[in-house]
Design a protein around this motif. Structure first.
Motif, PDB file in Angstrom:
ATOM      1  N   ASN A 108       1.121  -0.680  -0.036  1.00 55.43           N
ATOM      2  CA  ASN A 108       0.175  -0.159   0.054  1.00 55.43           C
ATOM      3  C   ASN A 108       1.123   1.496  -0.622  1.00 55.43           C
ATOM      4  O   ASN A 108       0.675   2.383  -0.851  1.00 55.43           O
ATOM      5  N   LEU A 109       1.899   1.146   0.393  1.00 52.11           N
ATOM      6  CA  LEU A 109       2.739   2.136   0.892  1.00 52.11           C
ATOM      7  C   LEU A 109       3.545   2.821  -0.319  1.00 52.11           C
ATOM      8  O   LEU A 109       3.513   3.491  -1.079  1.00 52.11           O
ATOM      9  N   LYS A 180       0.552  10.277   8.899  1.00 51.35           N
ATOM     10  CA  LYS A 180       1.017  11.617  10.175  1.00 51.35           C
ATOM     11  C   LYS A 180       0.090  11.082  11.740  1.00 51.35           C
ATOM     12  O   LYS A 180       0.556  10.812  12.490  1.00 51.35           O
ATOM     13  N   TYR A 181      -1.653  10.749  10.584  1.00 48.92           N
ATOM     14  CA  TYR A 181      -2.317  11.175  12.279  1.00 48.92           C
ATOM     15  C   TYR A 181      -3.268   9.066  11.865  1.00 48.92           C
ATOM     16  O   TYR A 181      -3.437   8.779  13.356  1.00 48.92           O
ATOM     17  N   ALA A 182      -2.326   8.825  11.341  1.00 50.64           N
ATOM     18  CA  ALA A 182      -3.217   7.127  11.579  1.00 50.64           C
ATOM     19  C   ALA A 182      -1.311   6.305  11.844  1.00 50.64           C
ATOM     20  O   ALA A 182      -0.912   5.369  11.604  1.00 50.64           O
ATOM     21  N   THR A 183      -1.516   6.548  13.401  1.00 51.67           N
ATOM     22  CA  THR A 183      -0.175   6.207  14.222  1.00 51.67           C
ATOM     23  C   THR A 183      -0.754   5.063  14.132  1.00 51.67           C
ATOM     24  O   THR A 183       0.765   3.934  14.294  1.00 51.67           O
ATOM     25  N   GLY A 184      -1.484   4.070  14.154  1.00 54.53           N
ATOM     26  CA  GLY A 184      -1.795   2.551  15.276  1.00 54.53           C
ATOM     27  C   GLY A 184      -2.056   1.454  13.368  1.00 54.53           C
ATOM     28  O   GLY A 184      -1.532   0.625  12.935  1.00 54.53           O
ATOM     29  N   SER A 185      -2.063   2.363  12.309  1.00 57.18           N
ATOM     30  CA  SER A 185      -2.054   1.628  11.101  1.00 57.18           C
ATOM     31  C   SER A 185      -0.406   1.094  10.427  1.00 57.18           C
ATOM     32  O   SER A 185       0.493   1.297  11.482  1.00 57.18           O
ATOM     33  N   GLU A 186      -0.802  -0.144   9.974  1.00 60.12           N
ATOM     34  CA  GLU A 186       0.166  -0.756   9.520  1.00 60.12           C
ATOM     35  C   GLU A 186       1.104  -0.585   8.676  1.00 60.12           C
ATOM     36  O   GLU A 186       2.744  -0.150   8.459  1.00 60.12           O
ATOM     37  N   LEU A 191       7.162   2.316   9.239  1.00 58.96           N
ATOM     38  CA  LEU A 191       7.652   3.854   9.201  1.00 58.96           C
ATOM     39  C   LEU A 191       8.582   3.884  10.040  1.00 58.96           C
ATOM     40  O   LEU A 191       9.816   4.699  10.414  1.00 58.96           O
ATOM     41  N   GLU A 192       8.230   3.606  11.092  1.00 57.12           N
ATOM     42  CA  GLU A 192       8.539   3.854  12.637  1.00 57.12           C
ATOM     43  C   GLU A 192       9.595   2.620  13.071  1.00 57.12           C
ATOM     44  O   GLU A 192      10.314   3.346  13.502  1.00 57.12           O
TER      45      GLU A 192
END
Length: 324
Positions: A108-109, A180-186, A191-192
């Motif tokens: 997806n990314l 930035k705001y979808a902190t819990g997404s895959e 990225l983290e």
């Protein structure tokens, strides 16, 4: 026997008698100049010496400043290319490799608008690696007569790729805001994980790196302008540097205009992800024509009490929201 007077002498005698003039005696003036010539020559020598000293001091100052600016060009280019290499190694290459073998978040990314930016980054890194190599060769044999103008002329042709990058970067703002705001997404977790595992001592995010090409062009324009101002007129590099500056300033202006639109669109997208509630989905805040202007917190006193509100001003609408 009468003496015959020449006609011209007679005419002059008649003219003098008619005007009642006496011959001008220049002997006193000549004597003054003859007496004071050594003093005049000494004064002229002192004046010329003063001009030469001022000219020499100004030239030394220009040479020192030119050397410092040139050194800053090299050092910042090394840092910039190094950051691009970190971006490719820490983010782009792992995402590409994982996208070819795995699905889900990686696919997806990579299939998002970021894929175009990834390709642009690799092109820019290739260009700037060549520029850096050319600069290092010149600095290996640096002198006051060394030239950089031809390298900047080559760079001006390369920088056309930056305009394309800025346009693609602008279109990817919605993806950045989502991450930035979808902190819990895959995708965000991926990225983290890449950020924590990178060799970057500052542990900067992918977005921190992707903004660097947008910021680099104004830096080129500023450094080149200072270099031209501190390159004397009869320097062999003056013409090429001046021509390169014209080209880079033109590109910098177009990028700056696009960058202003990029920031505004990014802000609109960011605000859209902040909004929640029953009307948020129907609002469709992100529109091609819409530009962010400003926002502020206020107190609503119209309902008999007071409650905090947040006002968002755009170029076509005014939006207020209740903080949660």
């Amino acid at each position: 026997m009468a003496t015959k007077v020449p006609k011209k002498r007679l005419q002059r005698k008649v003219l003098e008698d008619s005007l009642d003039l006496e011959p001008l005696d220049l002997s006193d003036g000549l004597e003054w100049w003859r007496f004071h010539i050594p003093e005049v020559l000494r004064a002229q020598a002192v004046w010329r010496g003063s001009l030469d000293r001022k000219r020499y001091a100004r030239m030394v100052k220009m040479k020192n400043k030119r050397n410092n600016i040139a050194a800053e060009i090299l050092s910042t280019e090394r840092a910039y290319v190094g950051n691009l290499r970190v971006l490719v190694k820490a983010y782009l290459q792992p995402i590409k490799e994982m996208s070819s073998t795995n699905g889900g978040a990686v696919a997806n990314l990579f299939d998002s608008q970021l894929s175009t930016i990834f390709n642009d980054i690799e092109v820019i890194l290739g260009y700037n690696s060549i520029i850096l190599s050319d600069l290092e060769k010149r600095f290996a044999a640096w002198s006051n007569s060394q030239r950089l103008g031809d390298i900047f002329l080559k760079m001006a042709d390369f920088l056309k790729a930056y305009t394309q990058y800025v346009n693609h970067y602008k279109k990817a703002q919605s993806t950045f805001a989502k991450l930035k705001y979808a902190t819990g997404s895959e995708e965000a977790l991926l990225l983290e994980r890449l950020r924590e595992g990178s060799d970057d001592p500052l542990k900067r995010s992918m977005r921190d790196f992707l903004i660097m090409p947008v910021q680099r062009i104004p830096r080129y324009a500023m450094l080149l302008k200072e270099l031209v101002e501190n390159t004397w007129e009869d320097h062999l590099d003056q013409v090429a540097l001046s021509e390169a500056l014209k080209k880079i300033l033109y590109i910098a202006d177009s990028v700056e205009e696009s960058q202003e639109g990029t920031y505004s669109l990014a802000k609109v997208t960011e605000i859209s992800y902040l909004l929640t509630g029953k009307n948020a989905e129907d609002l469709q805040l992100v529109q091609p024509h819409r530009r962010y202007v400003c926002d502020m917190g206020v107190m609503d006193m119209t309902s008999g009490g007071s409650r905090p509100l947040h006002i968002f001003l755009f170029n076509d609408i005014l939006l207020y929201a209740v903080p949660t």
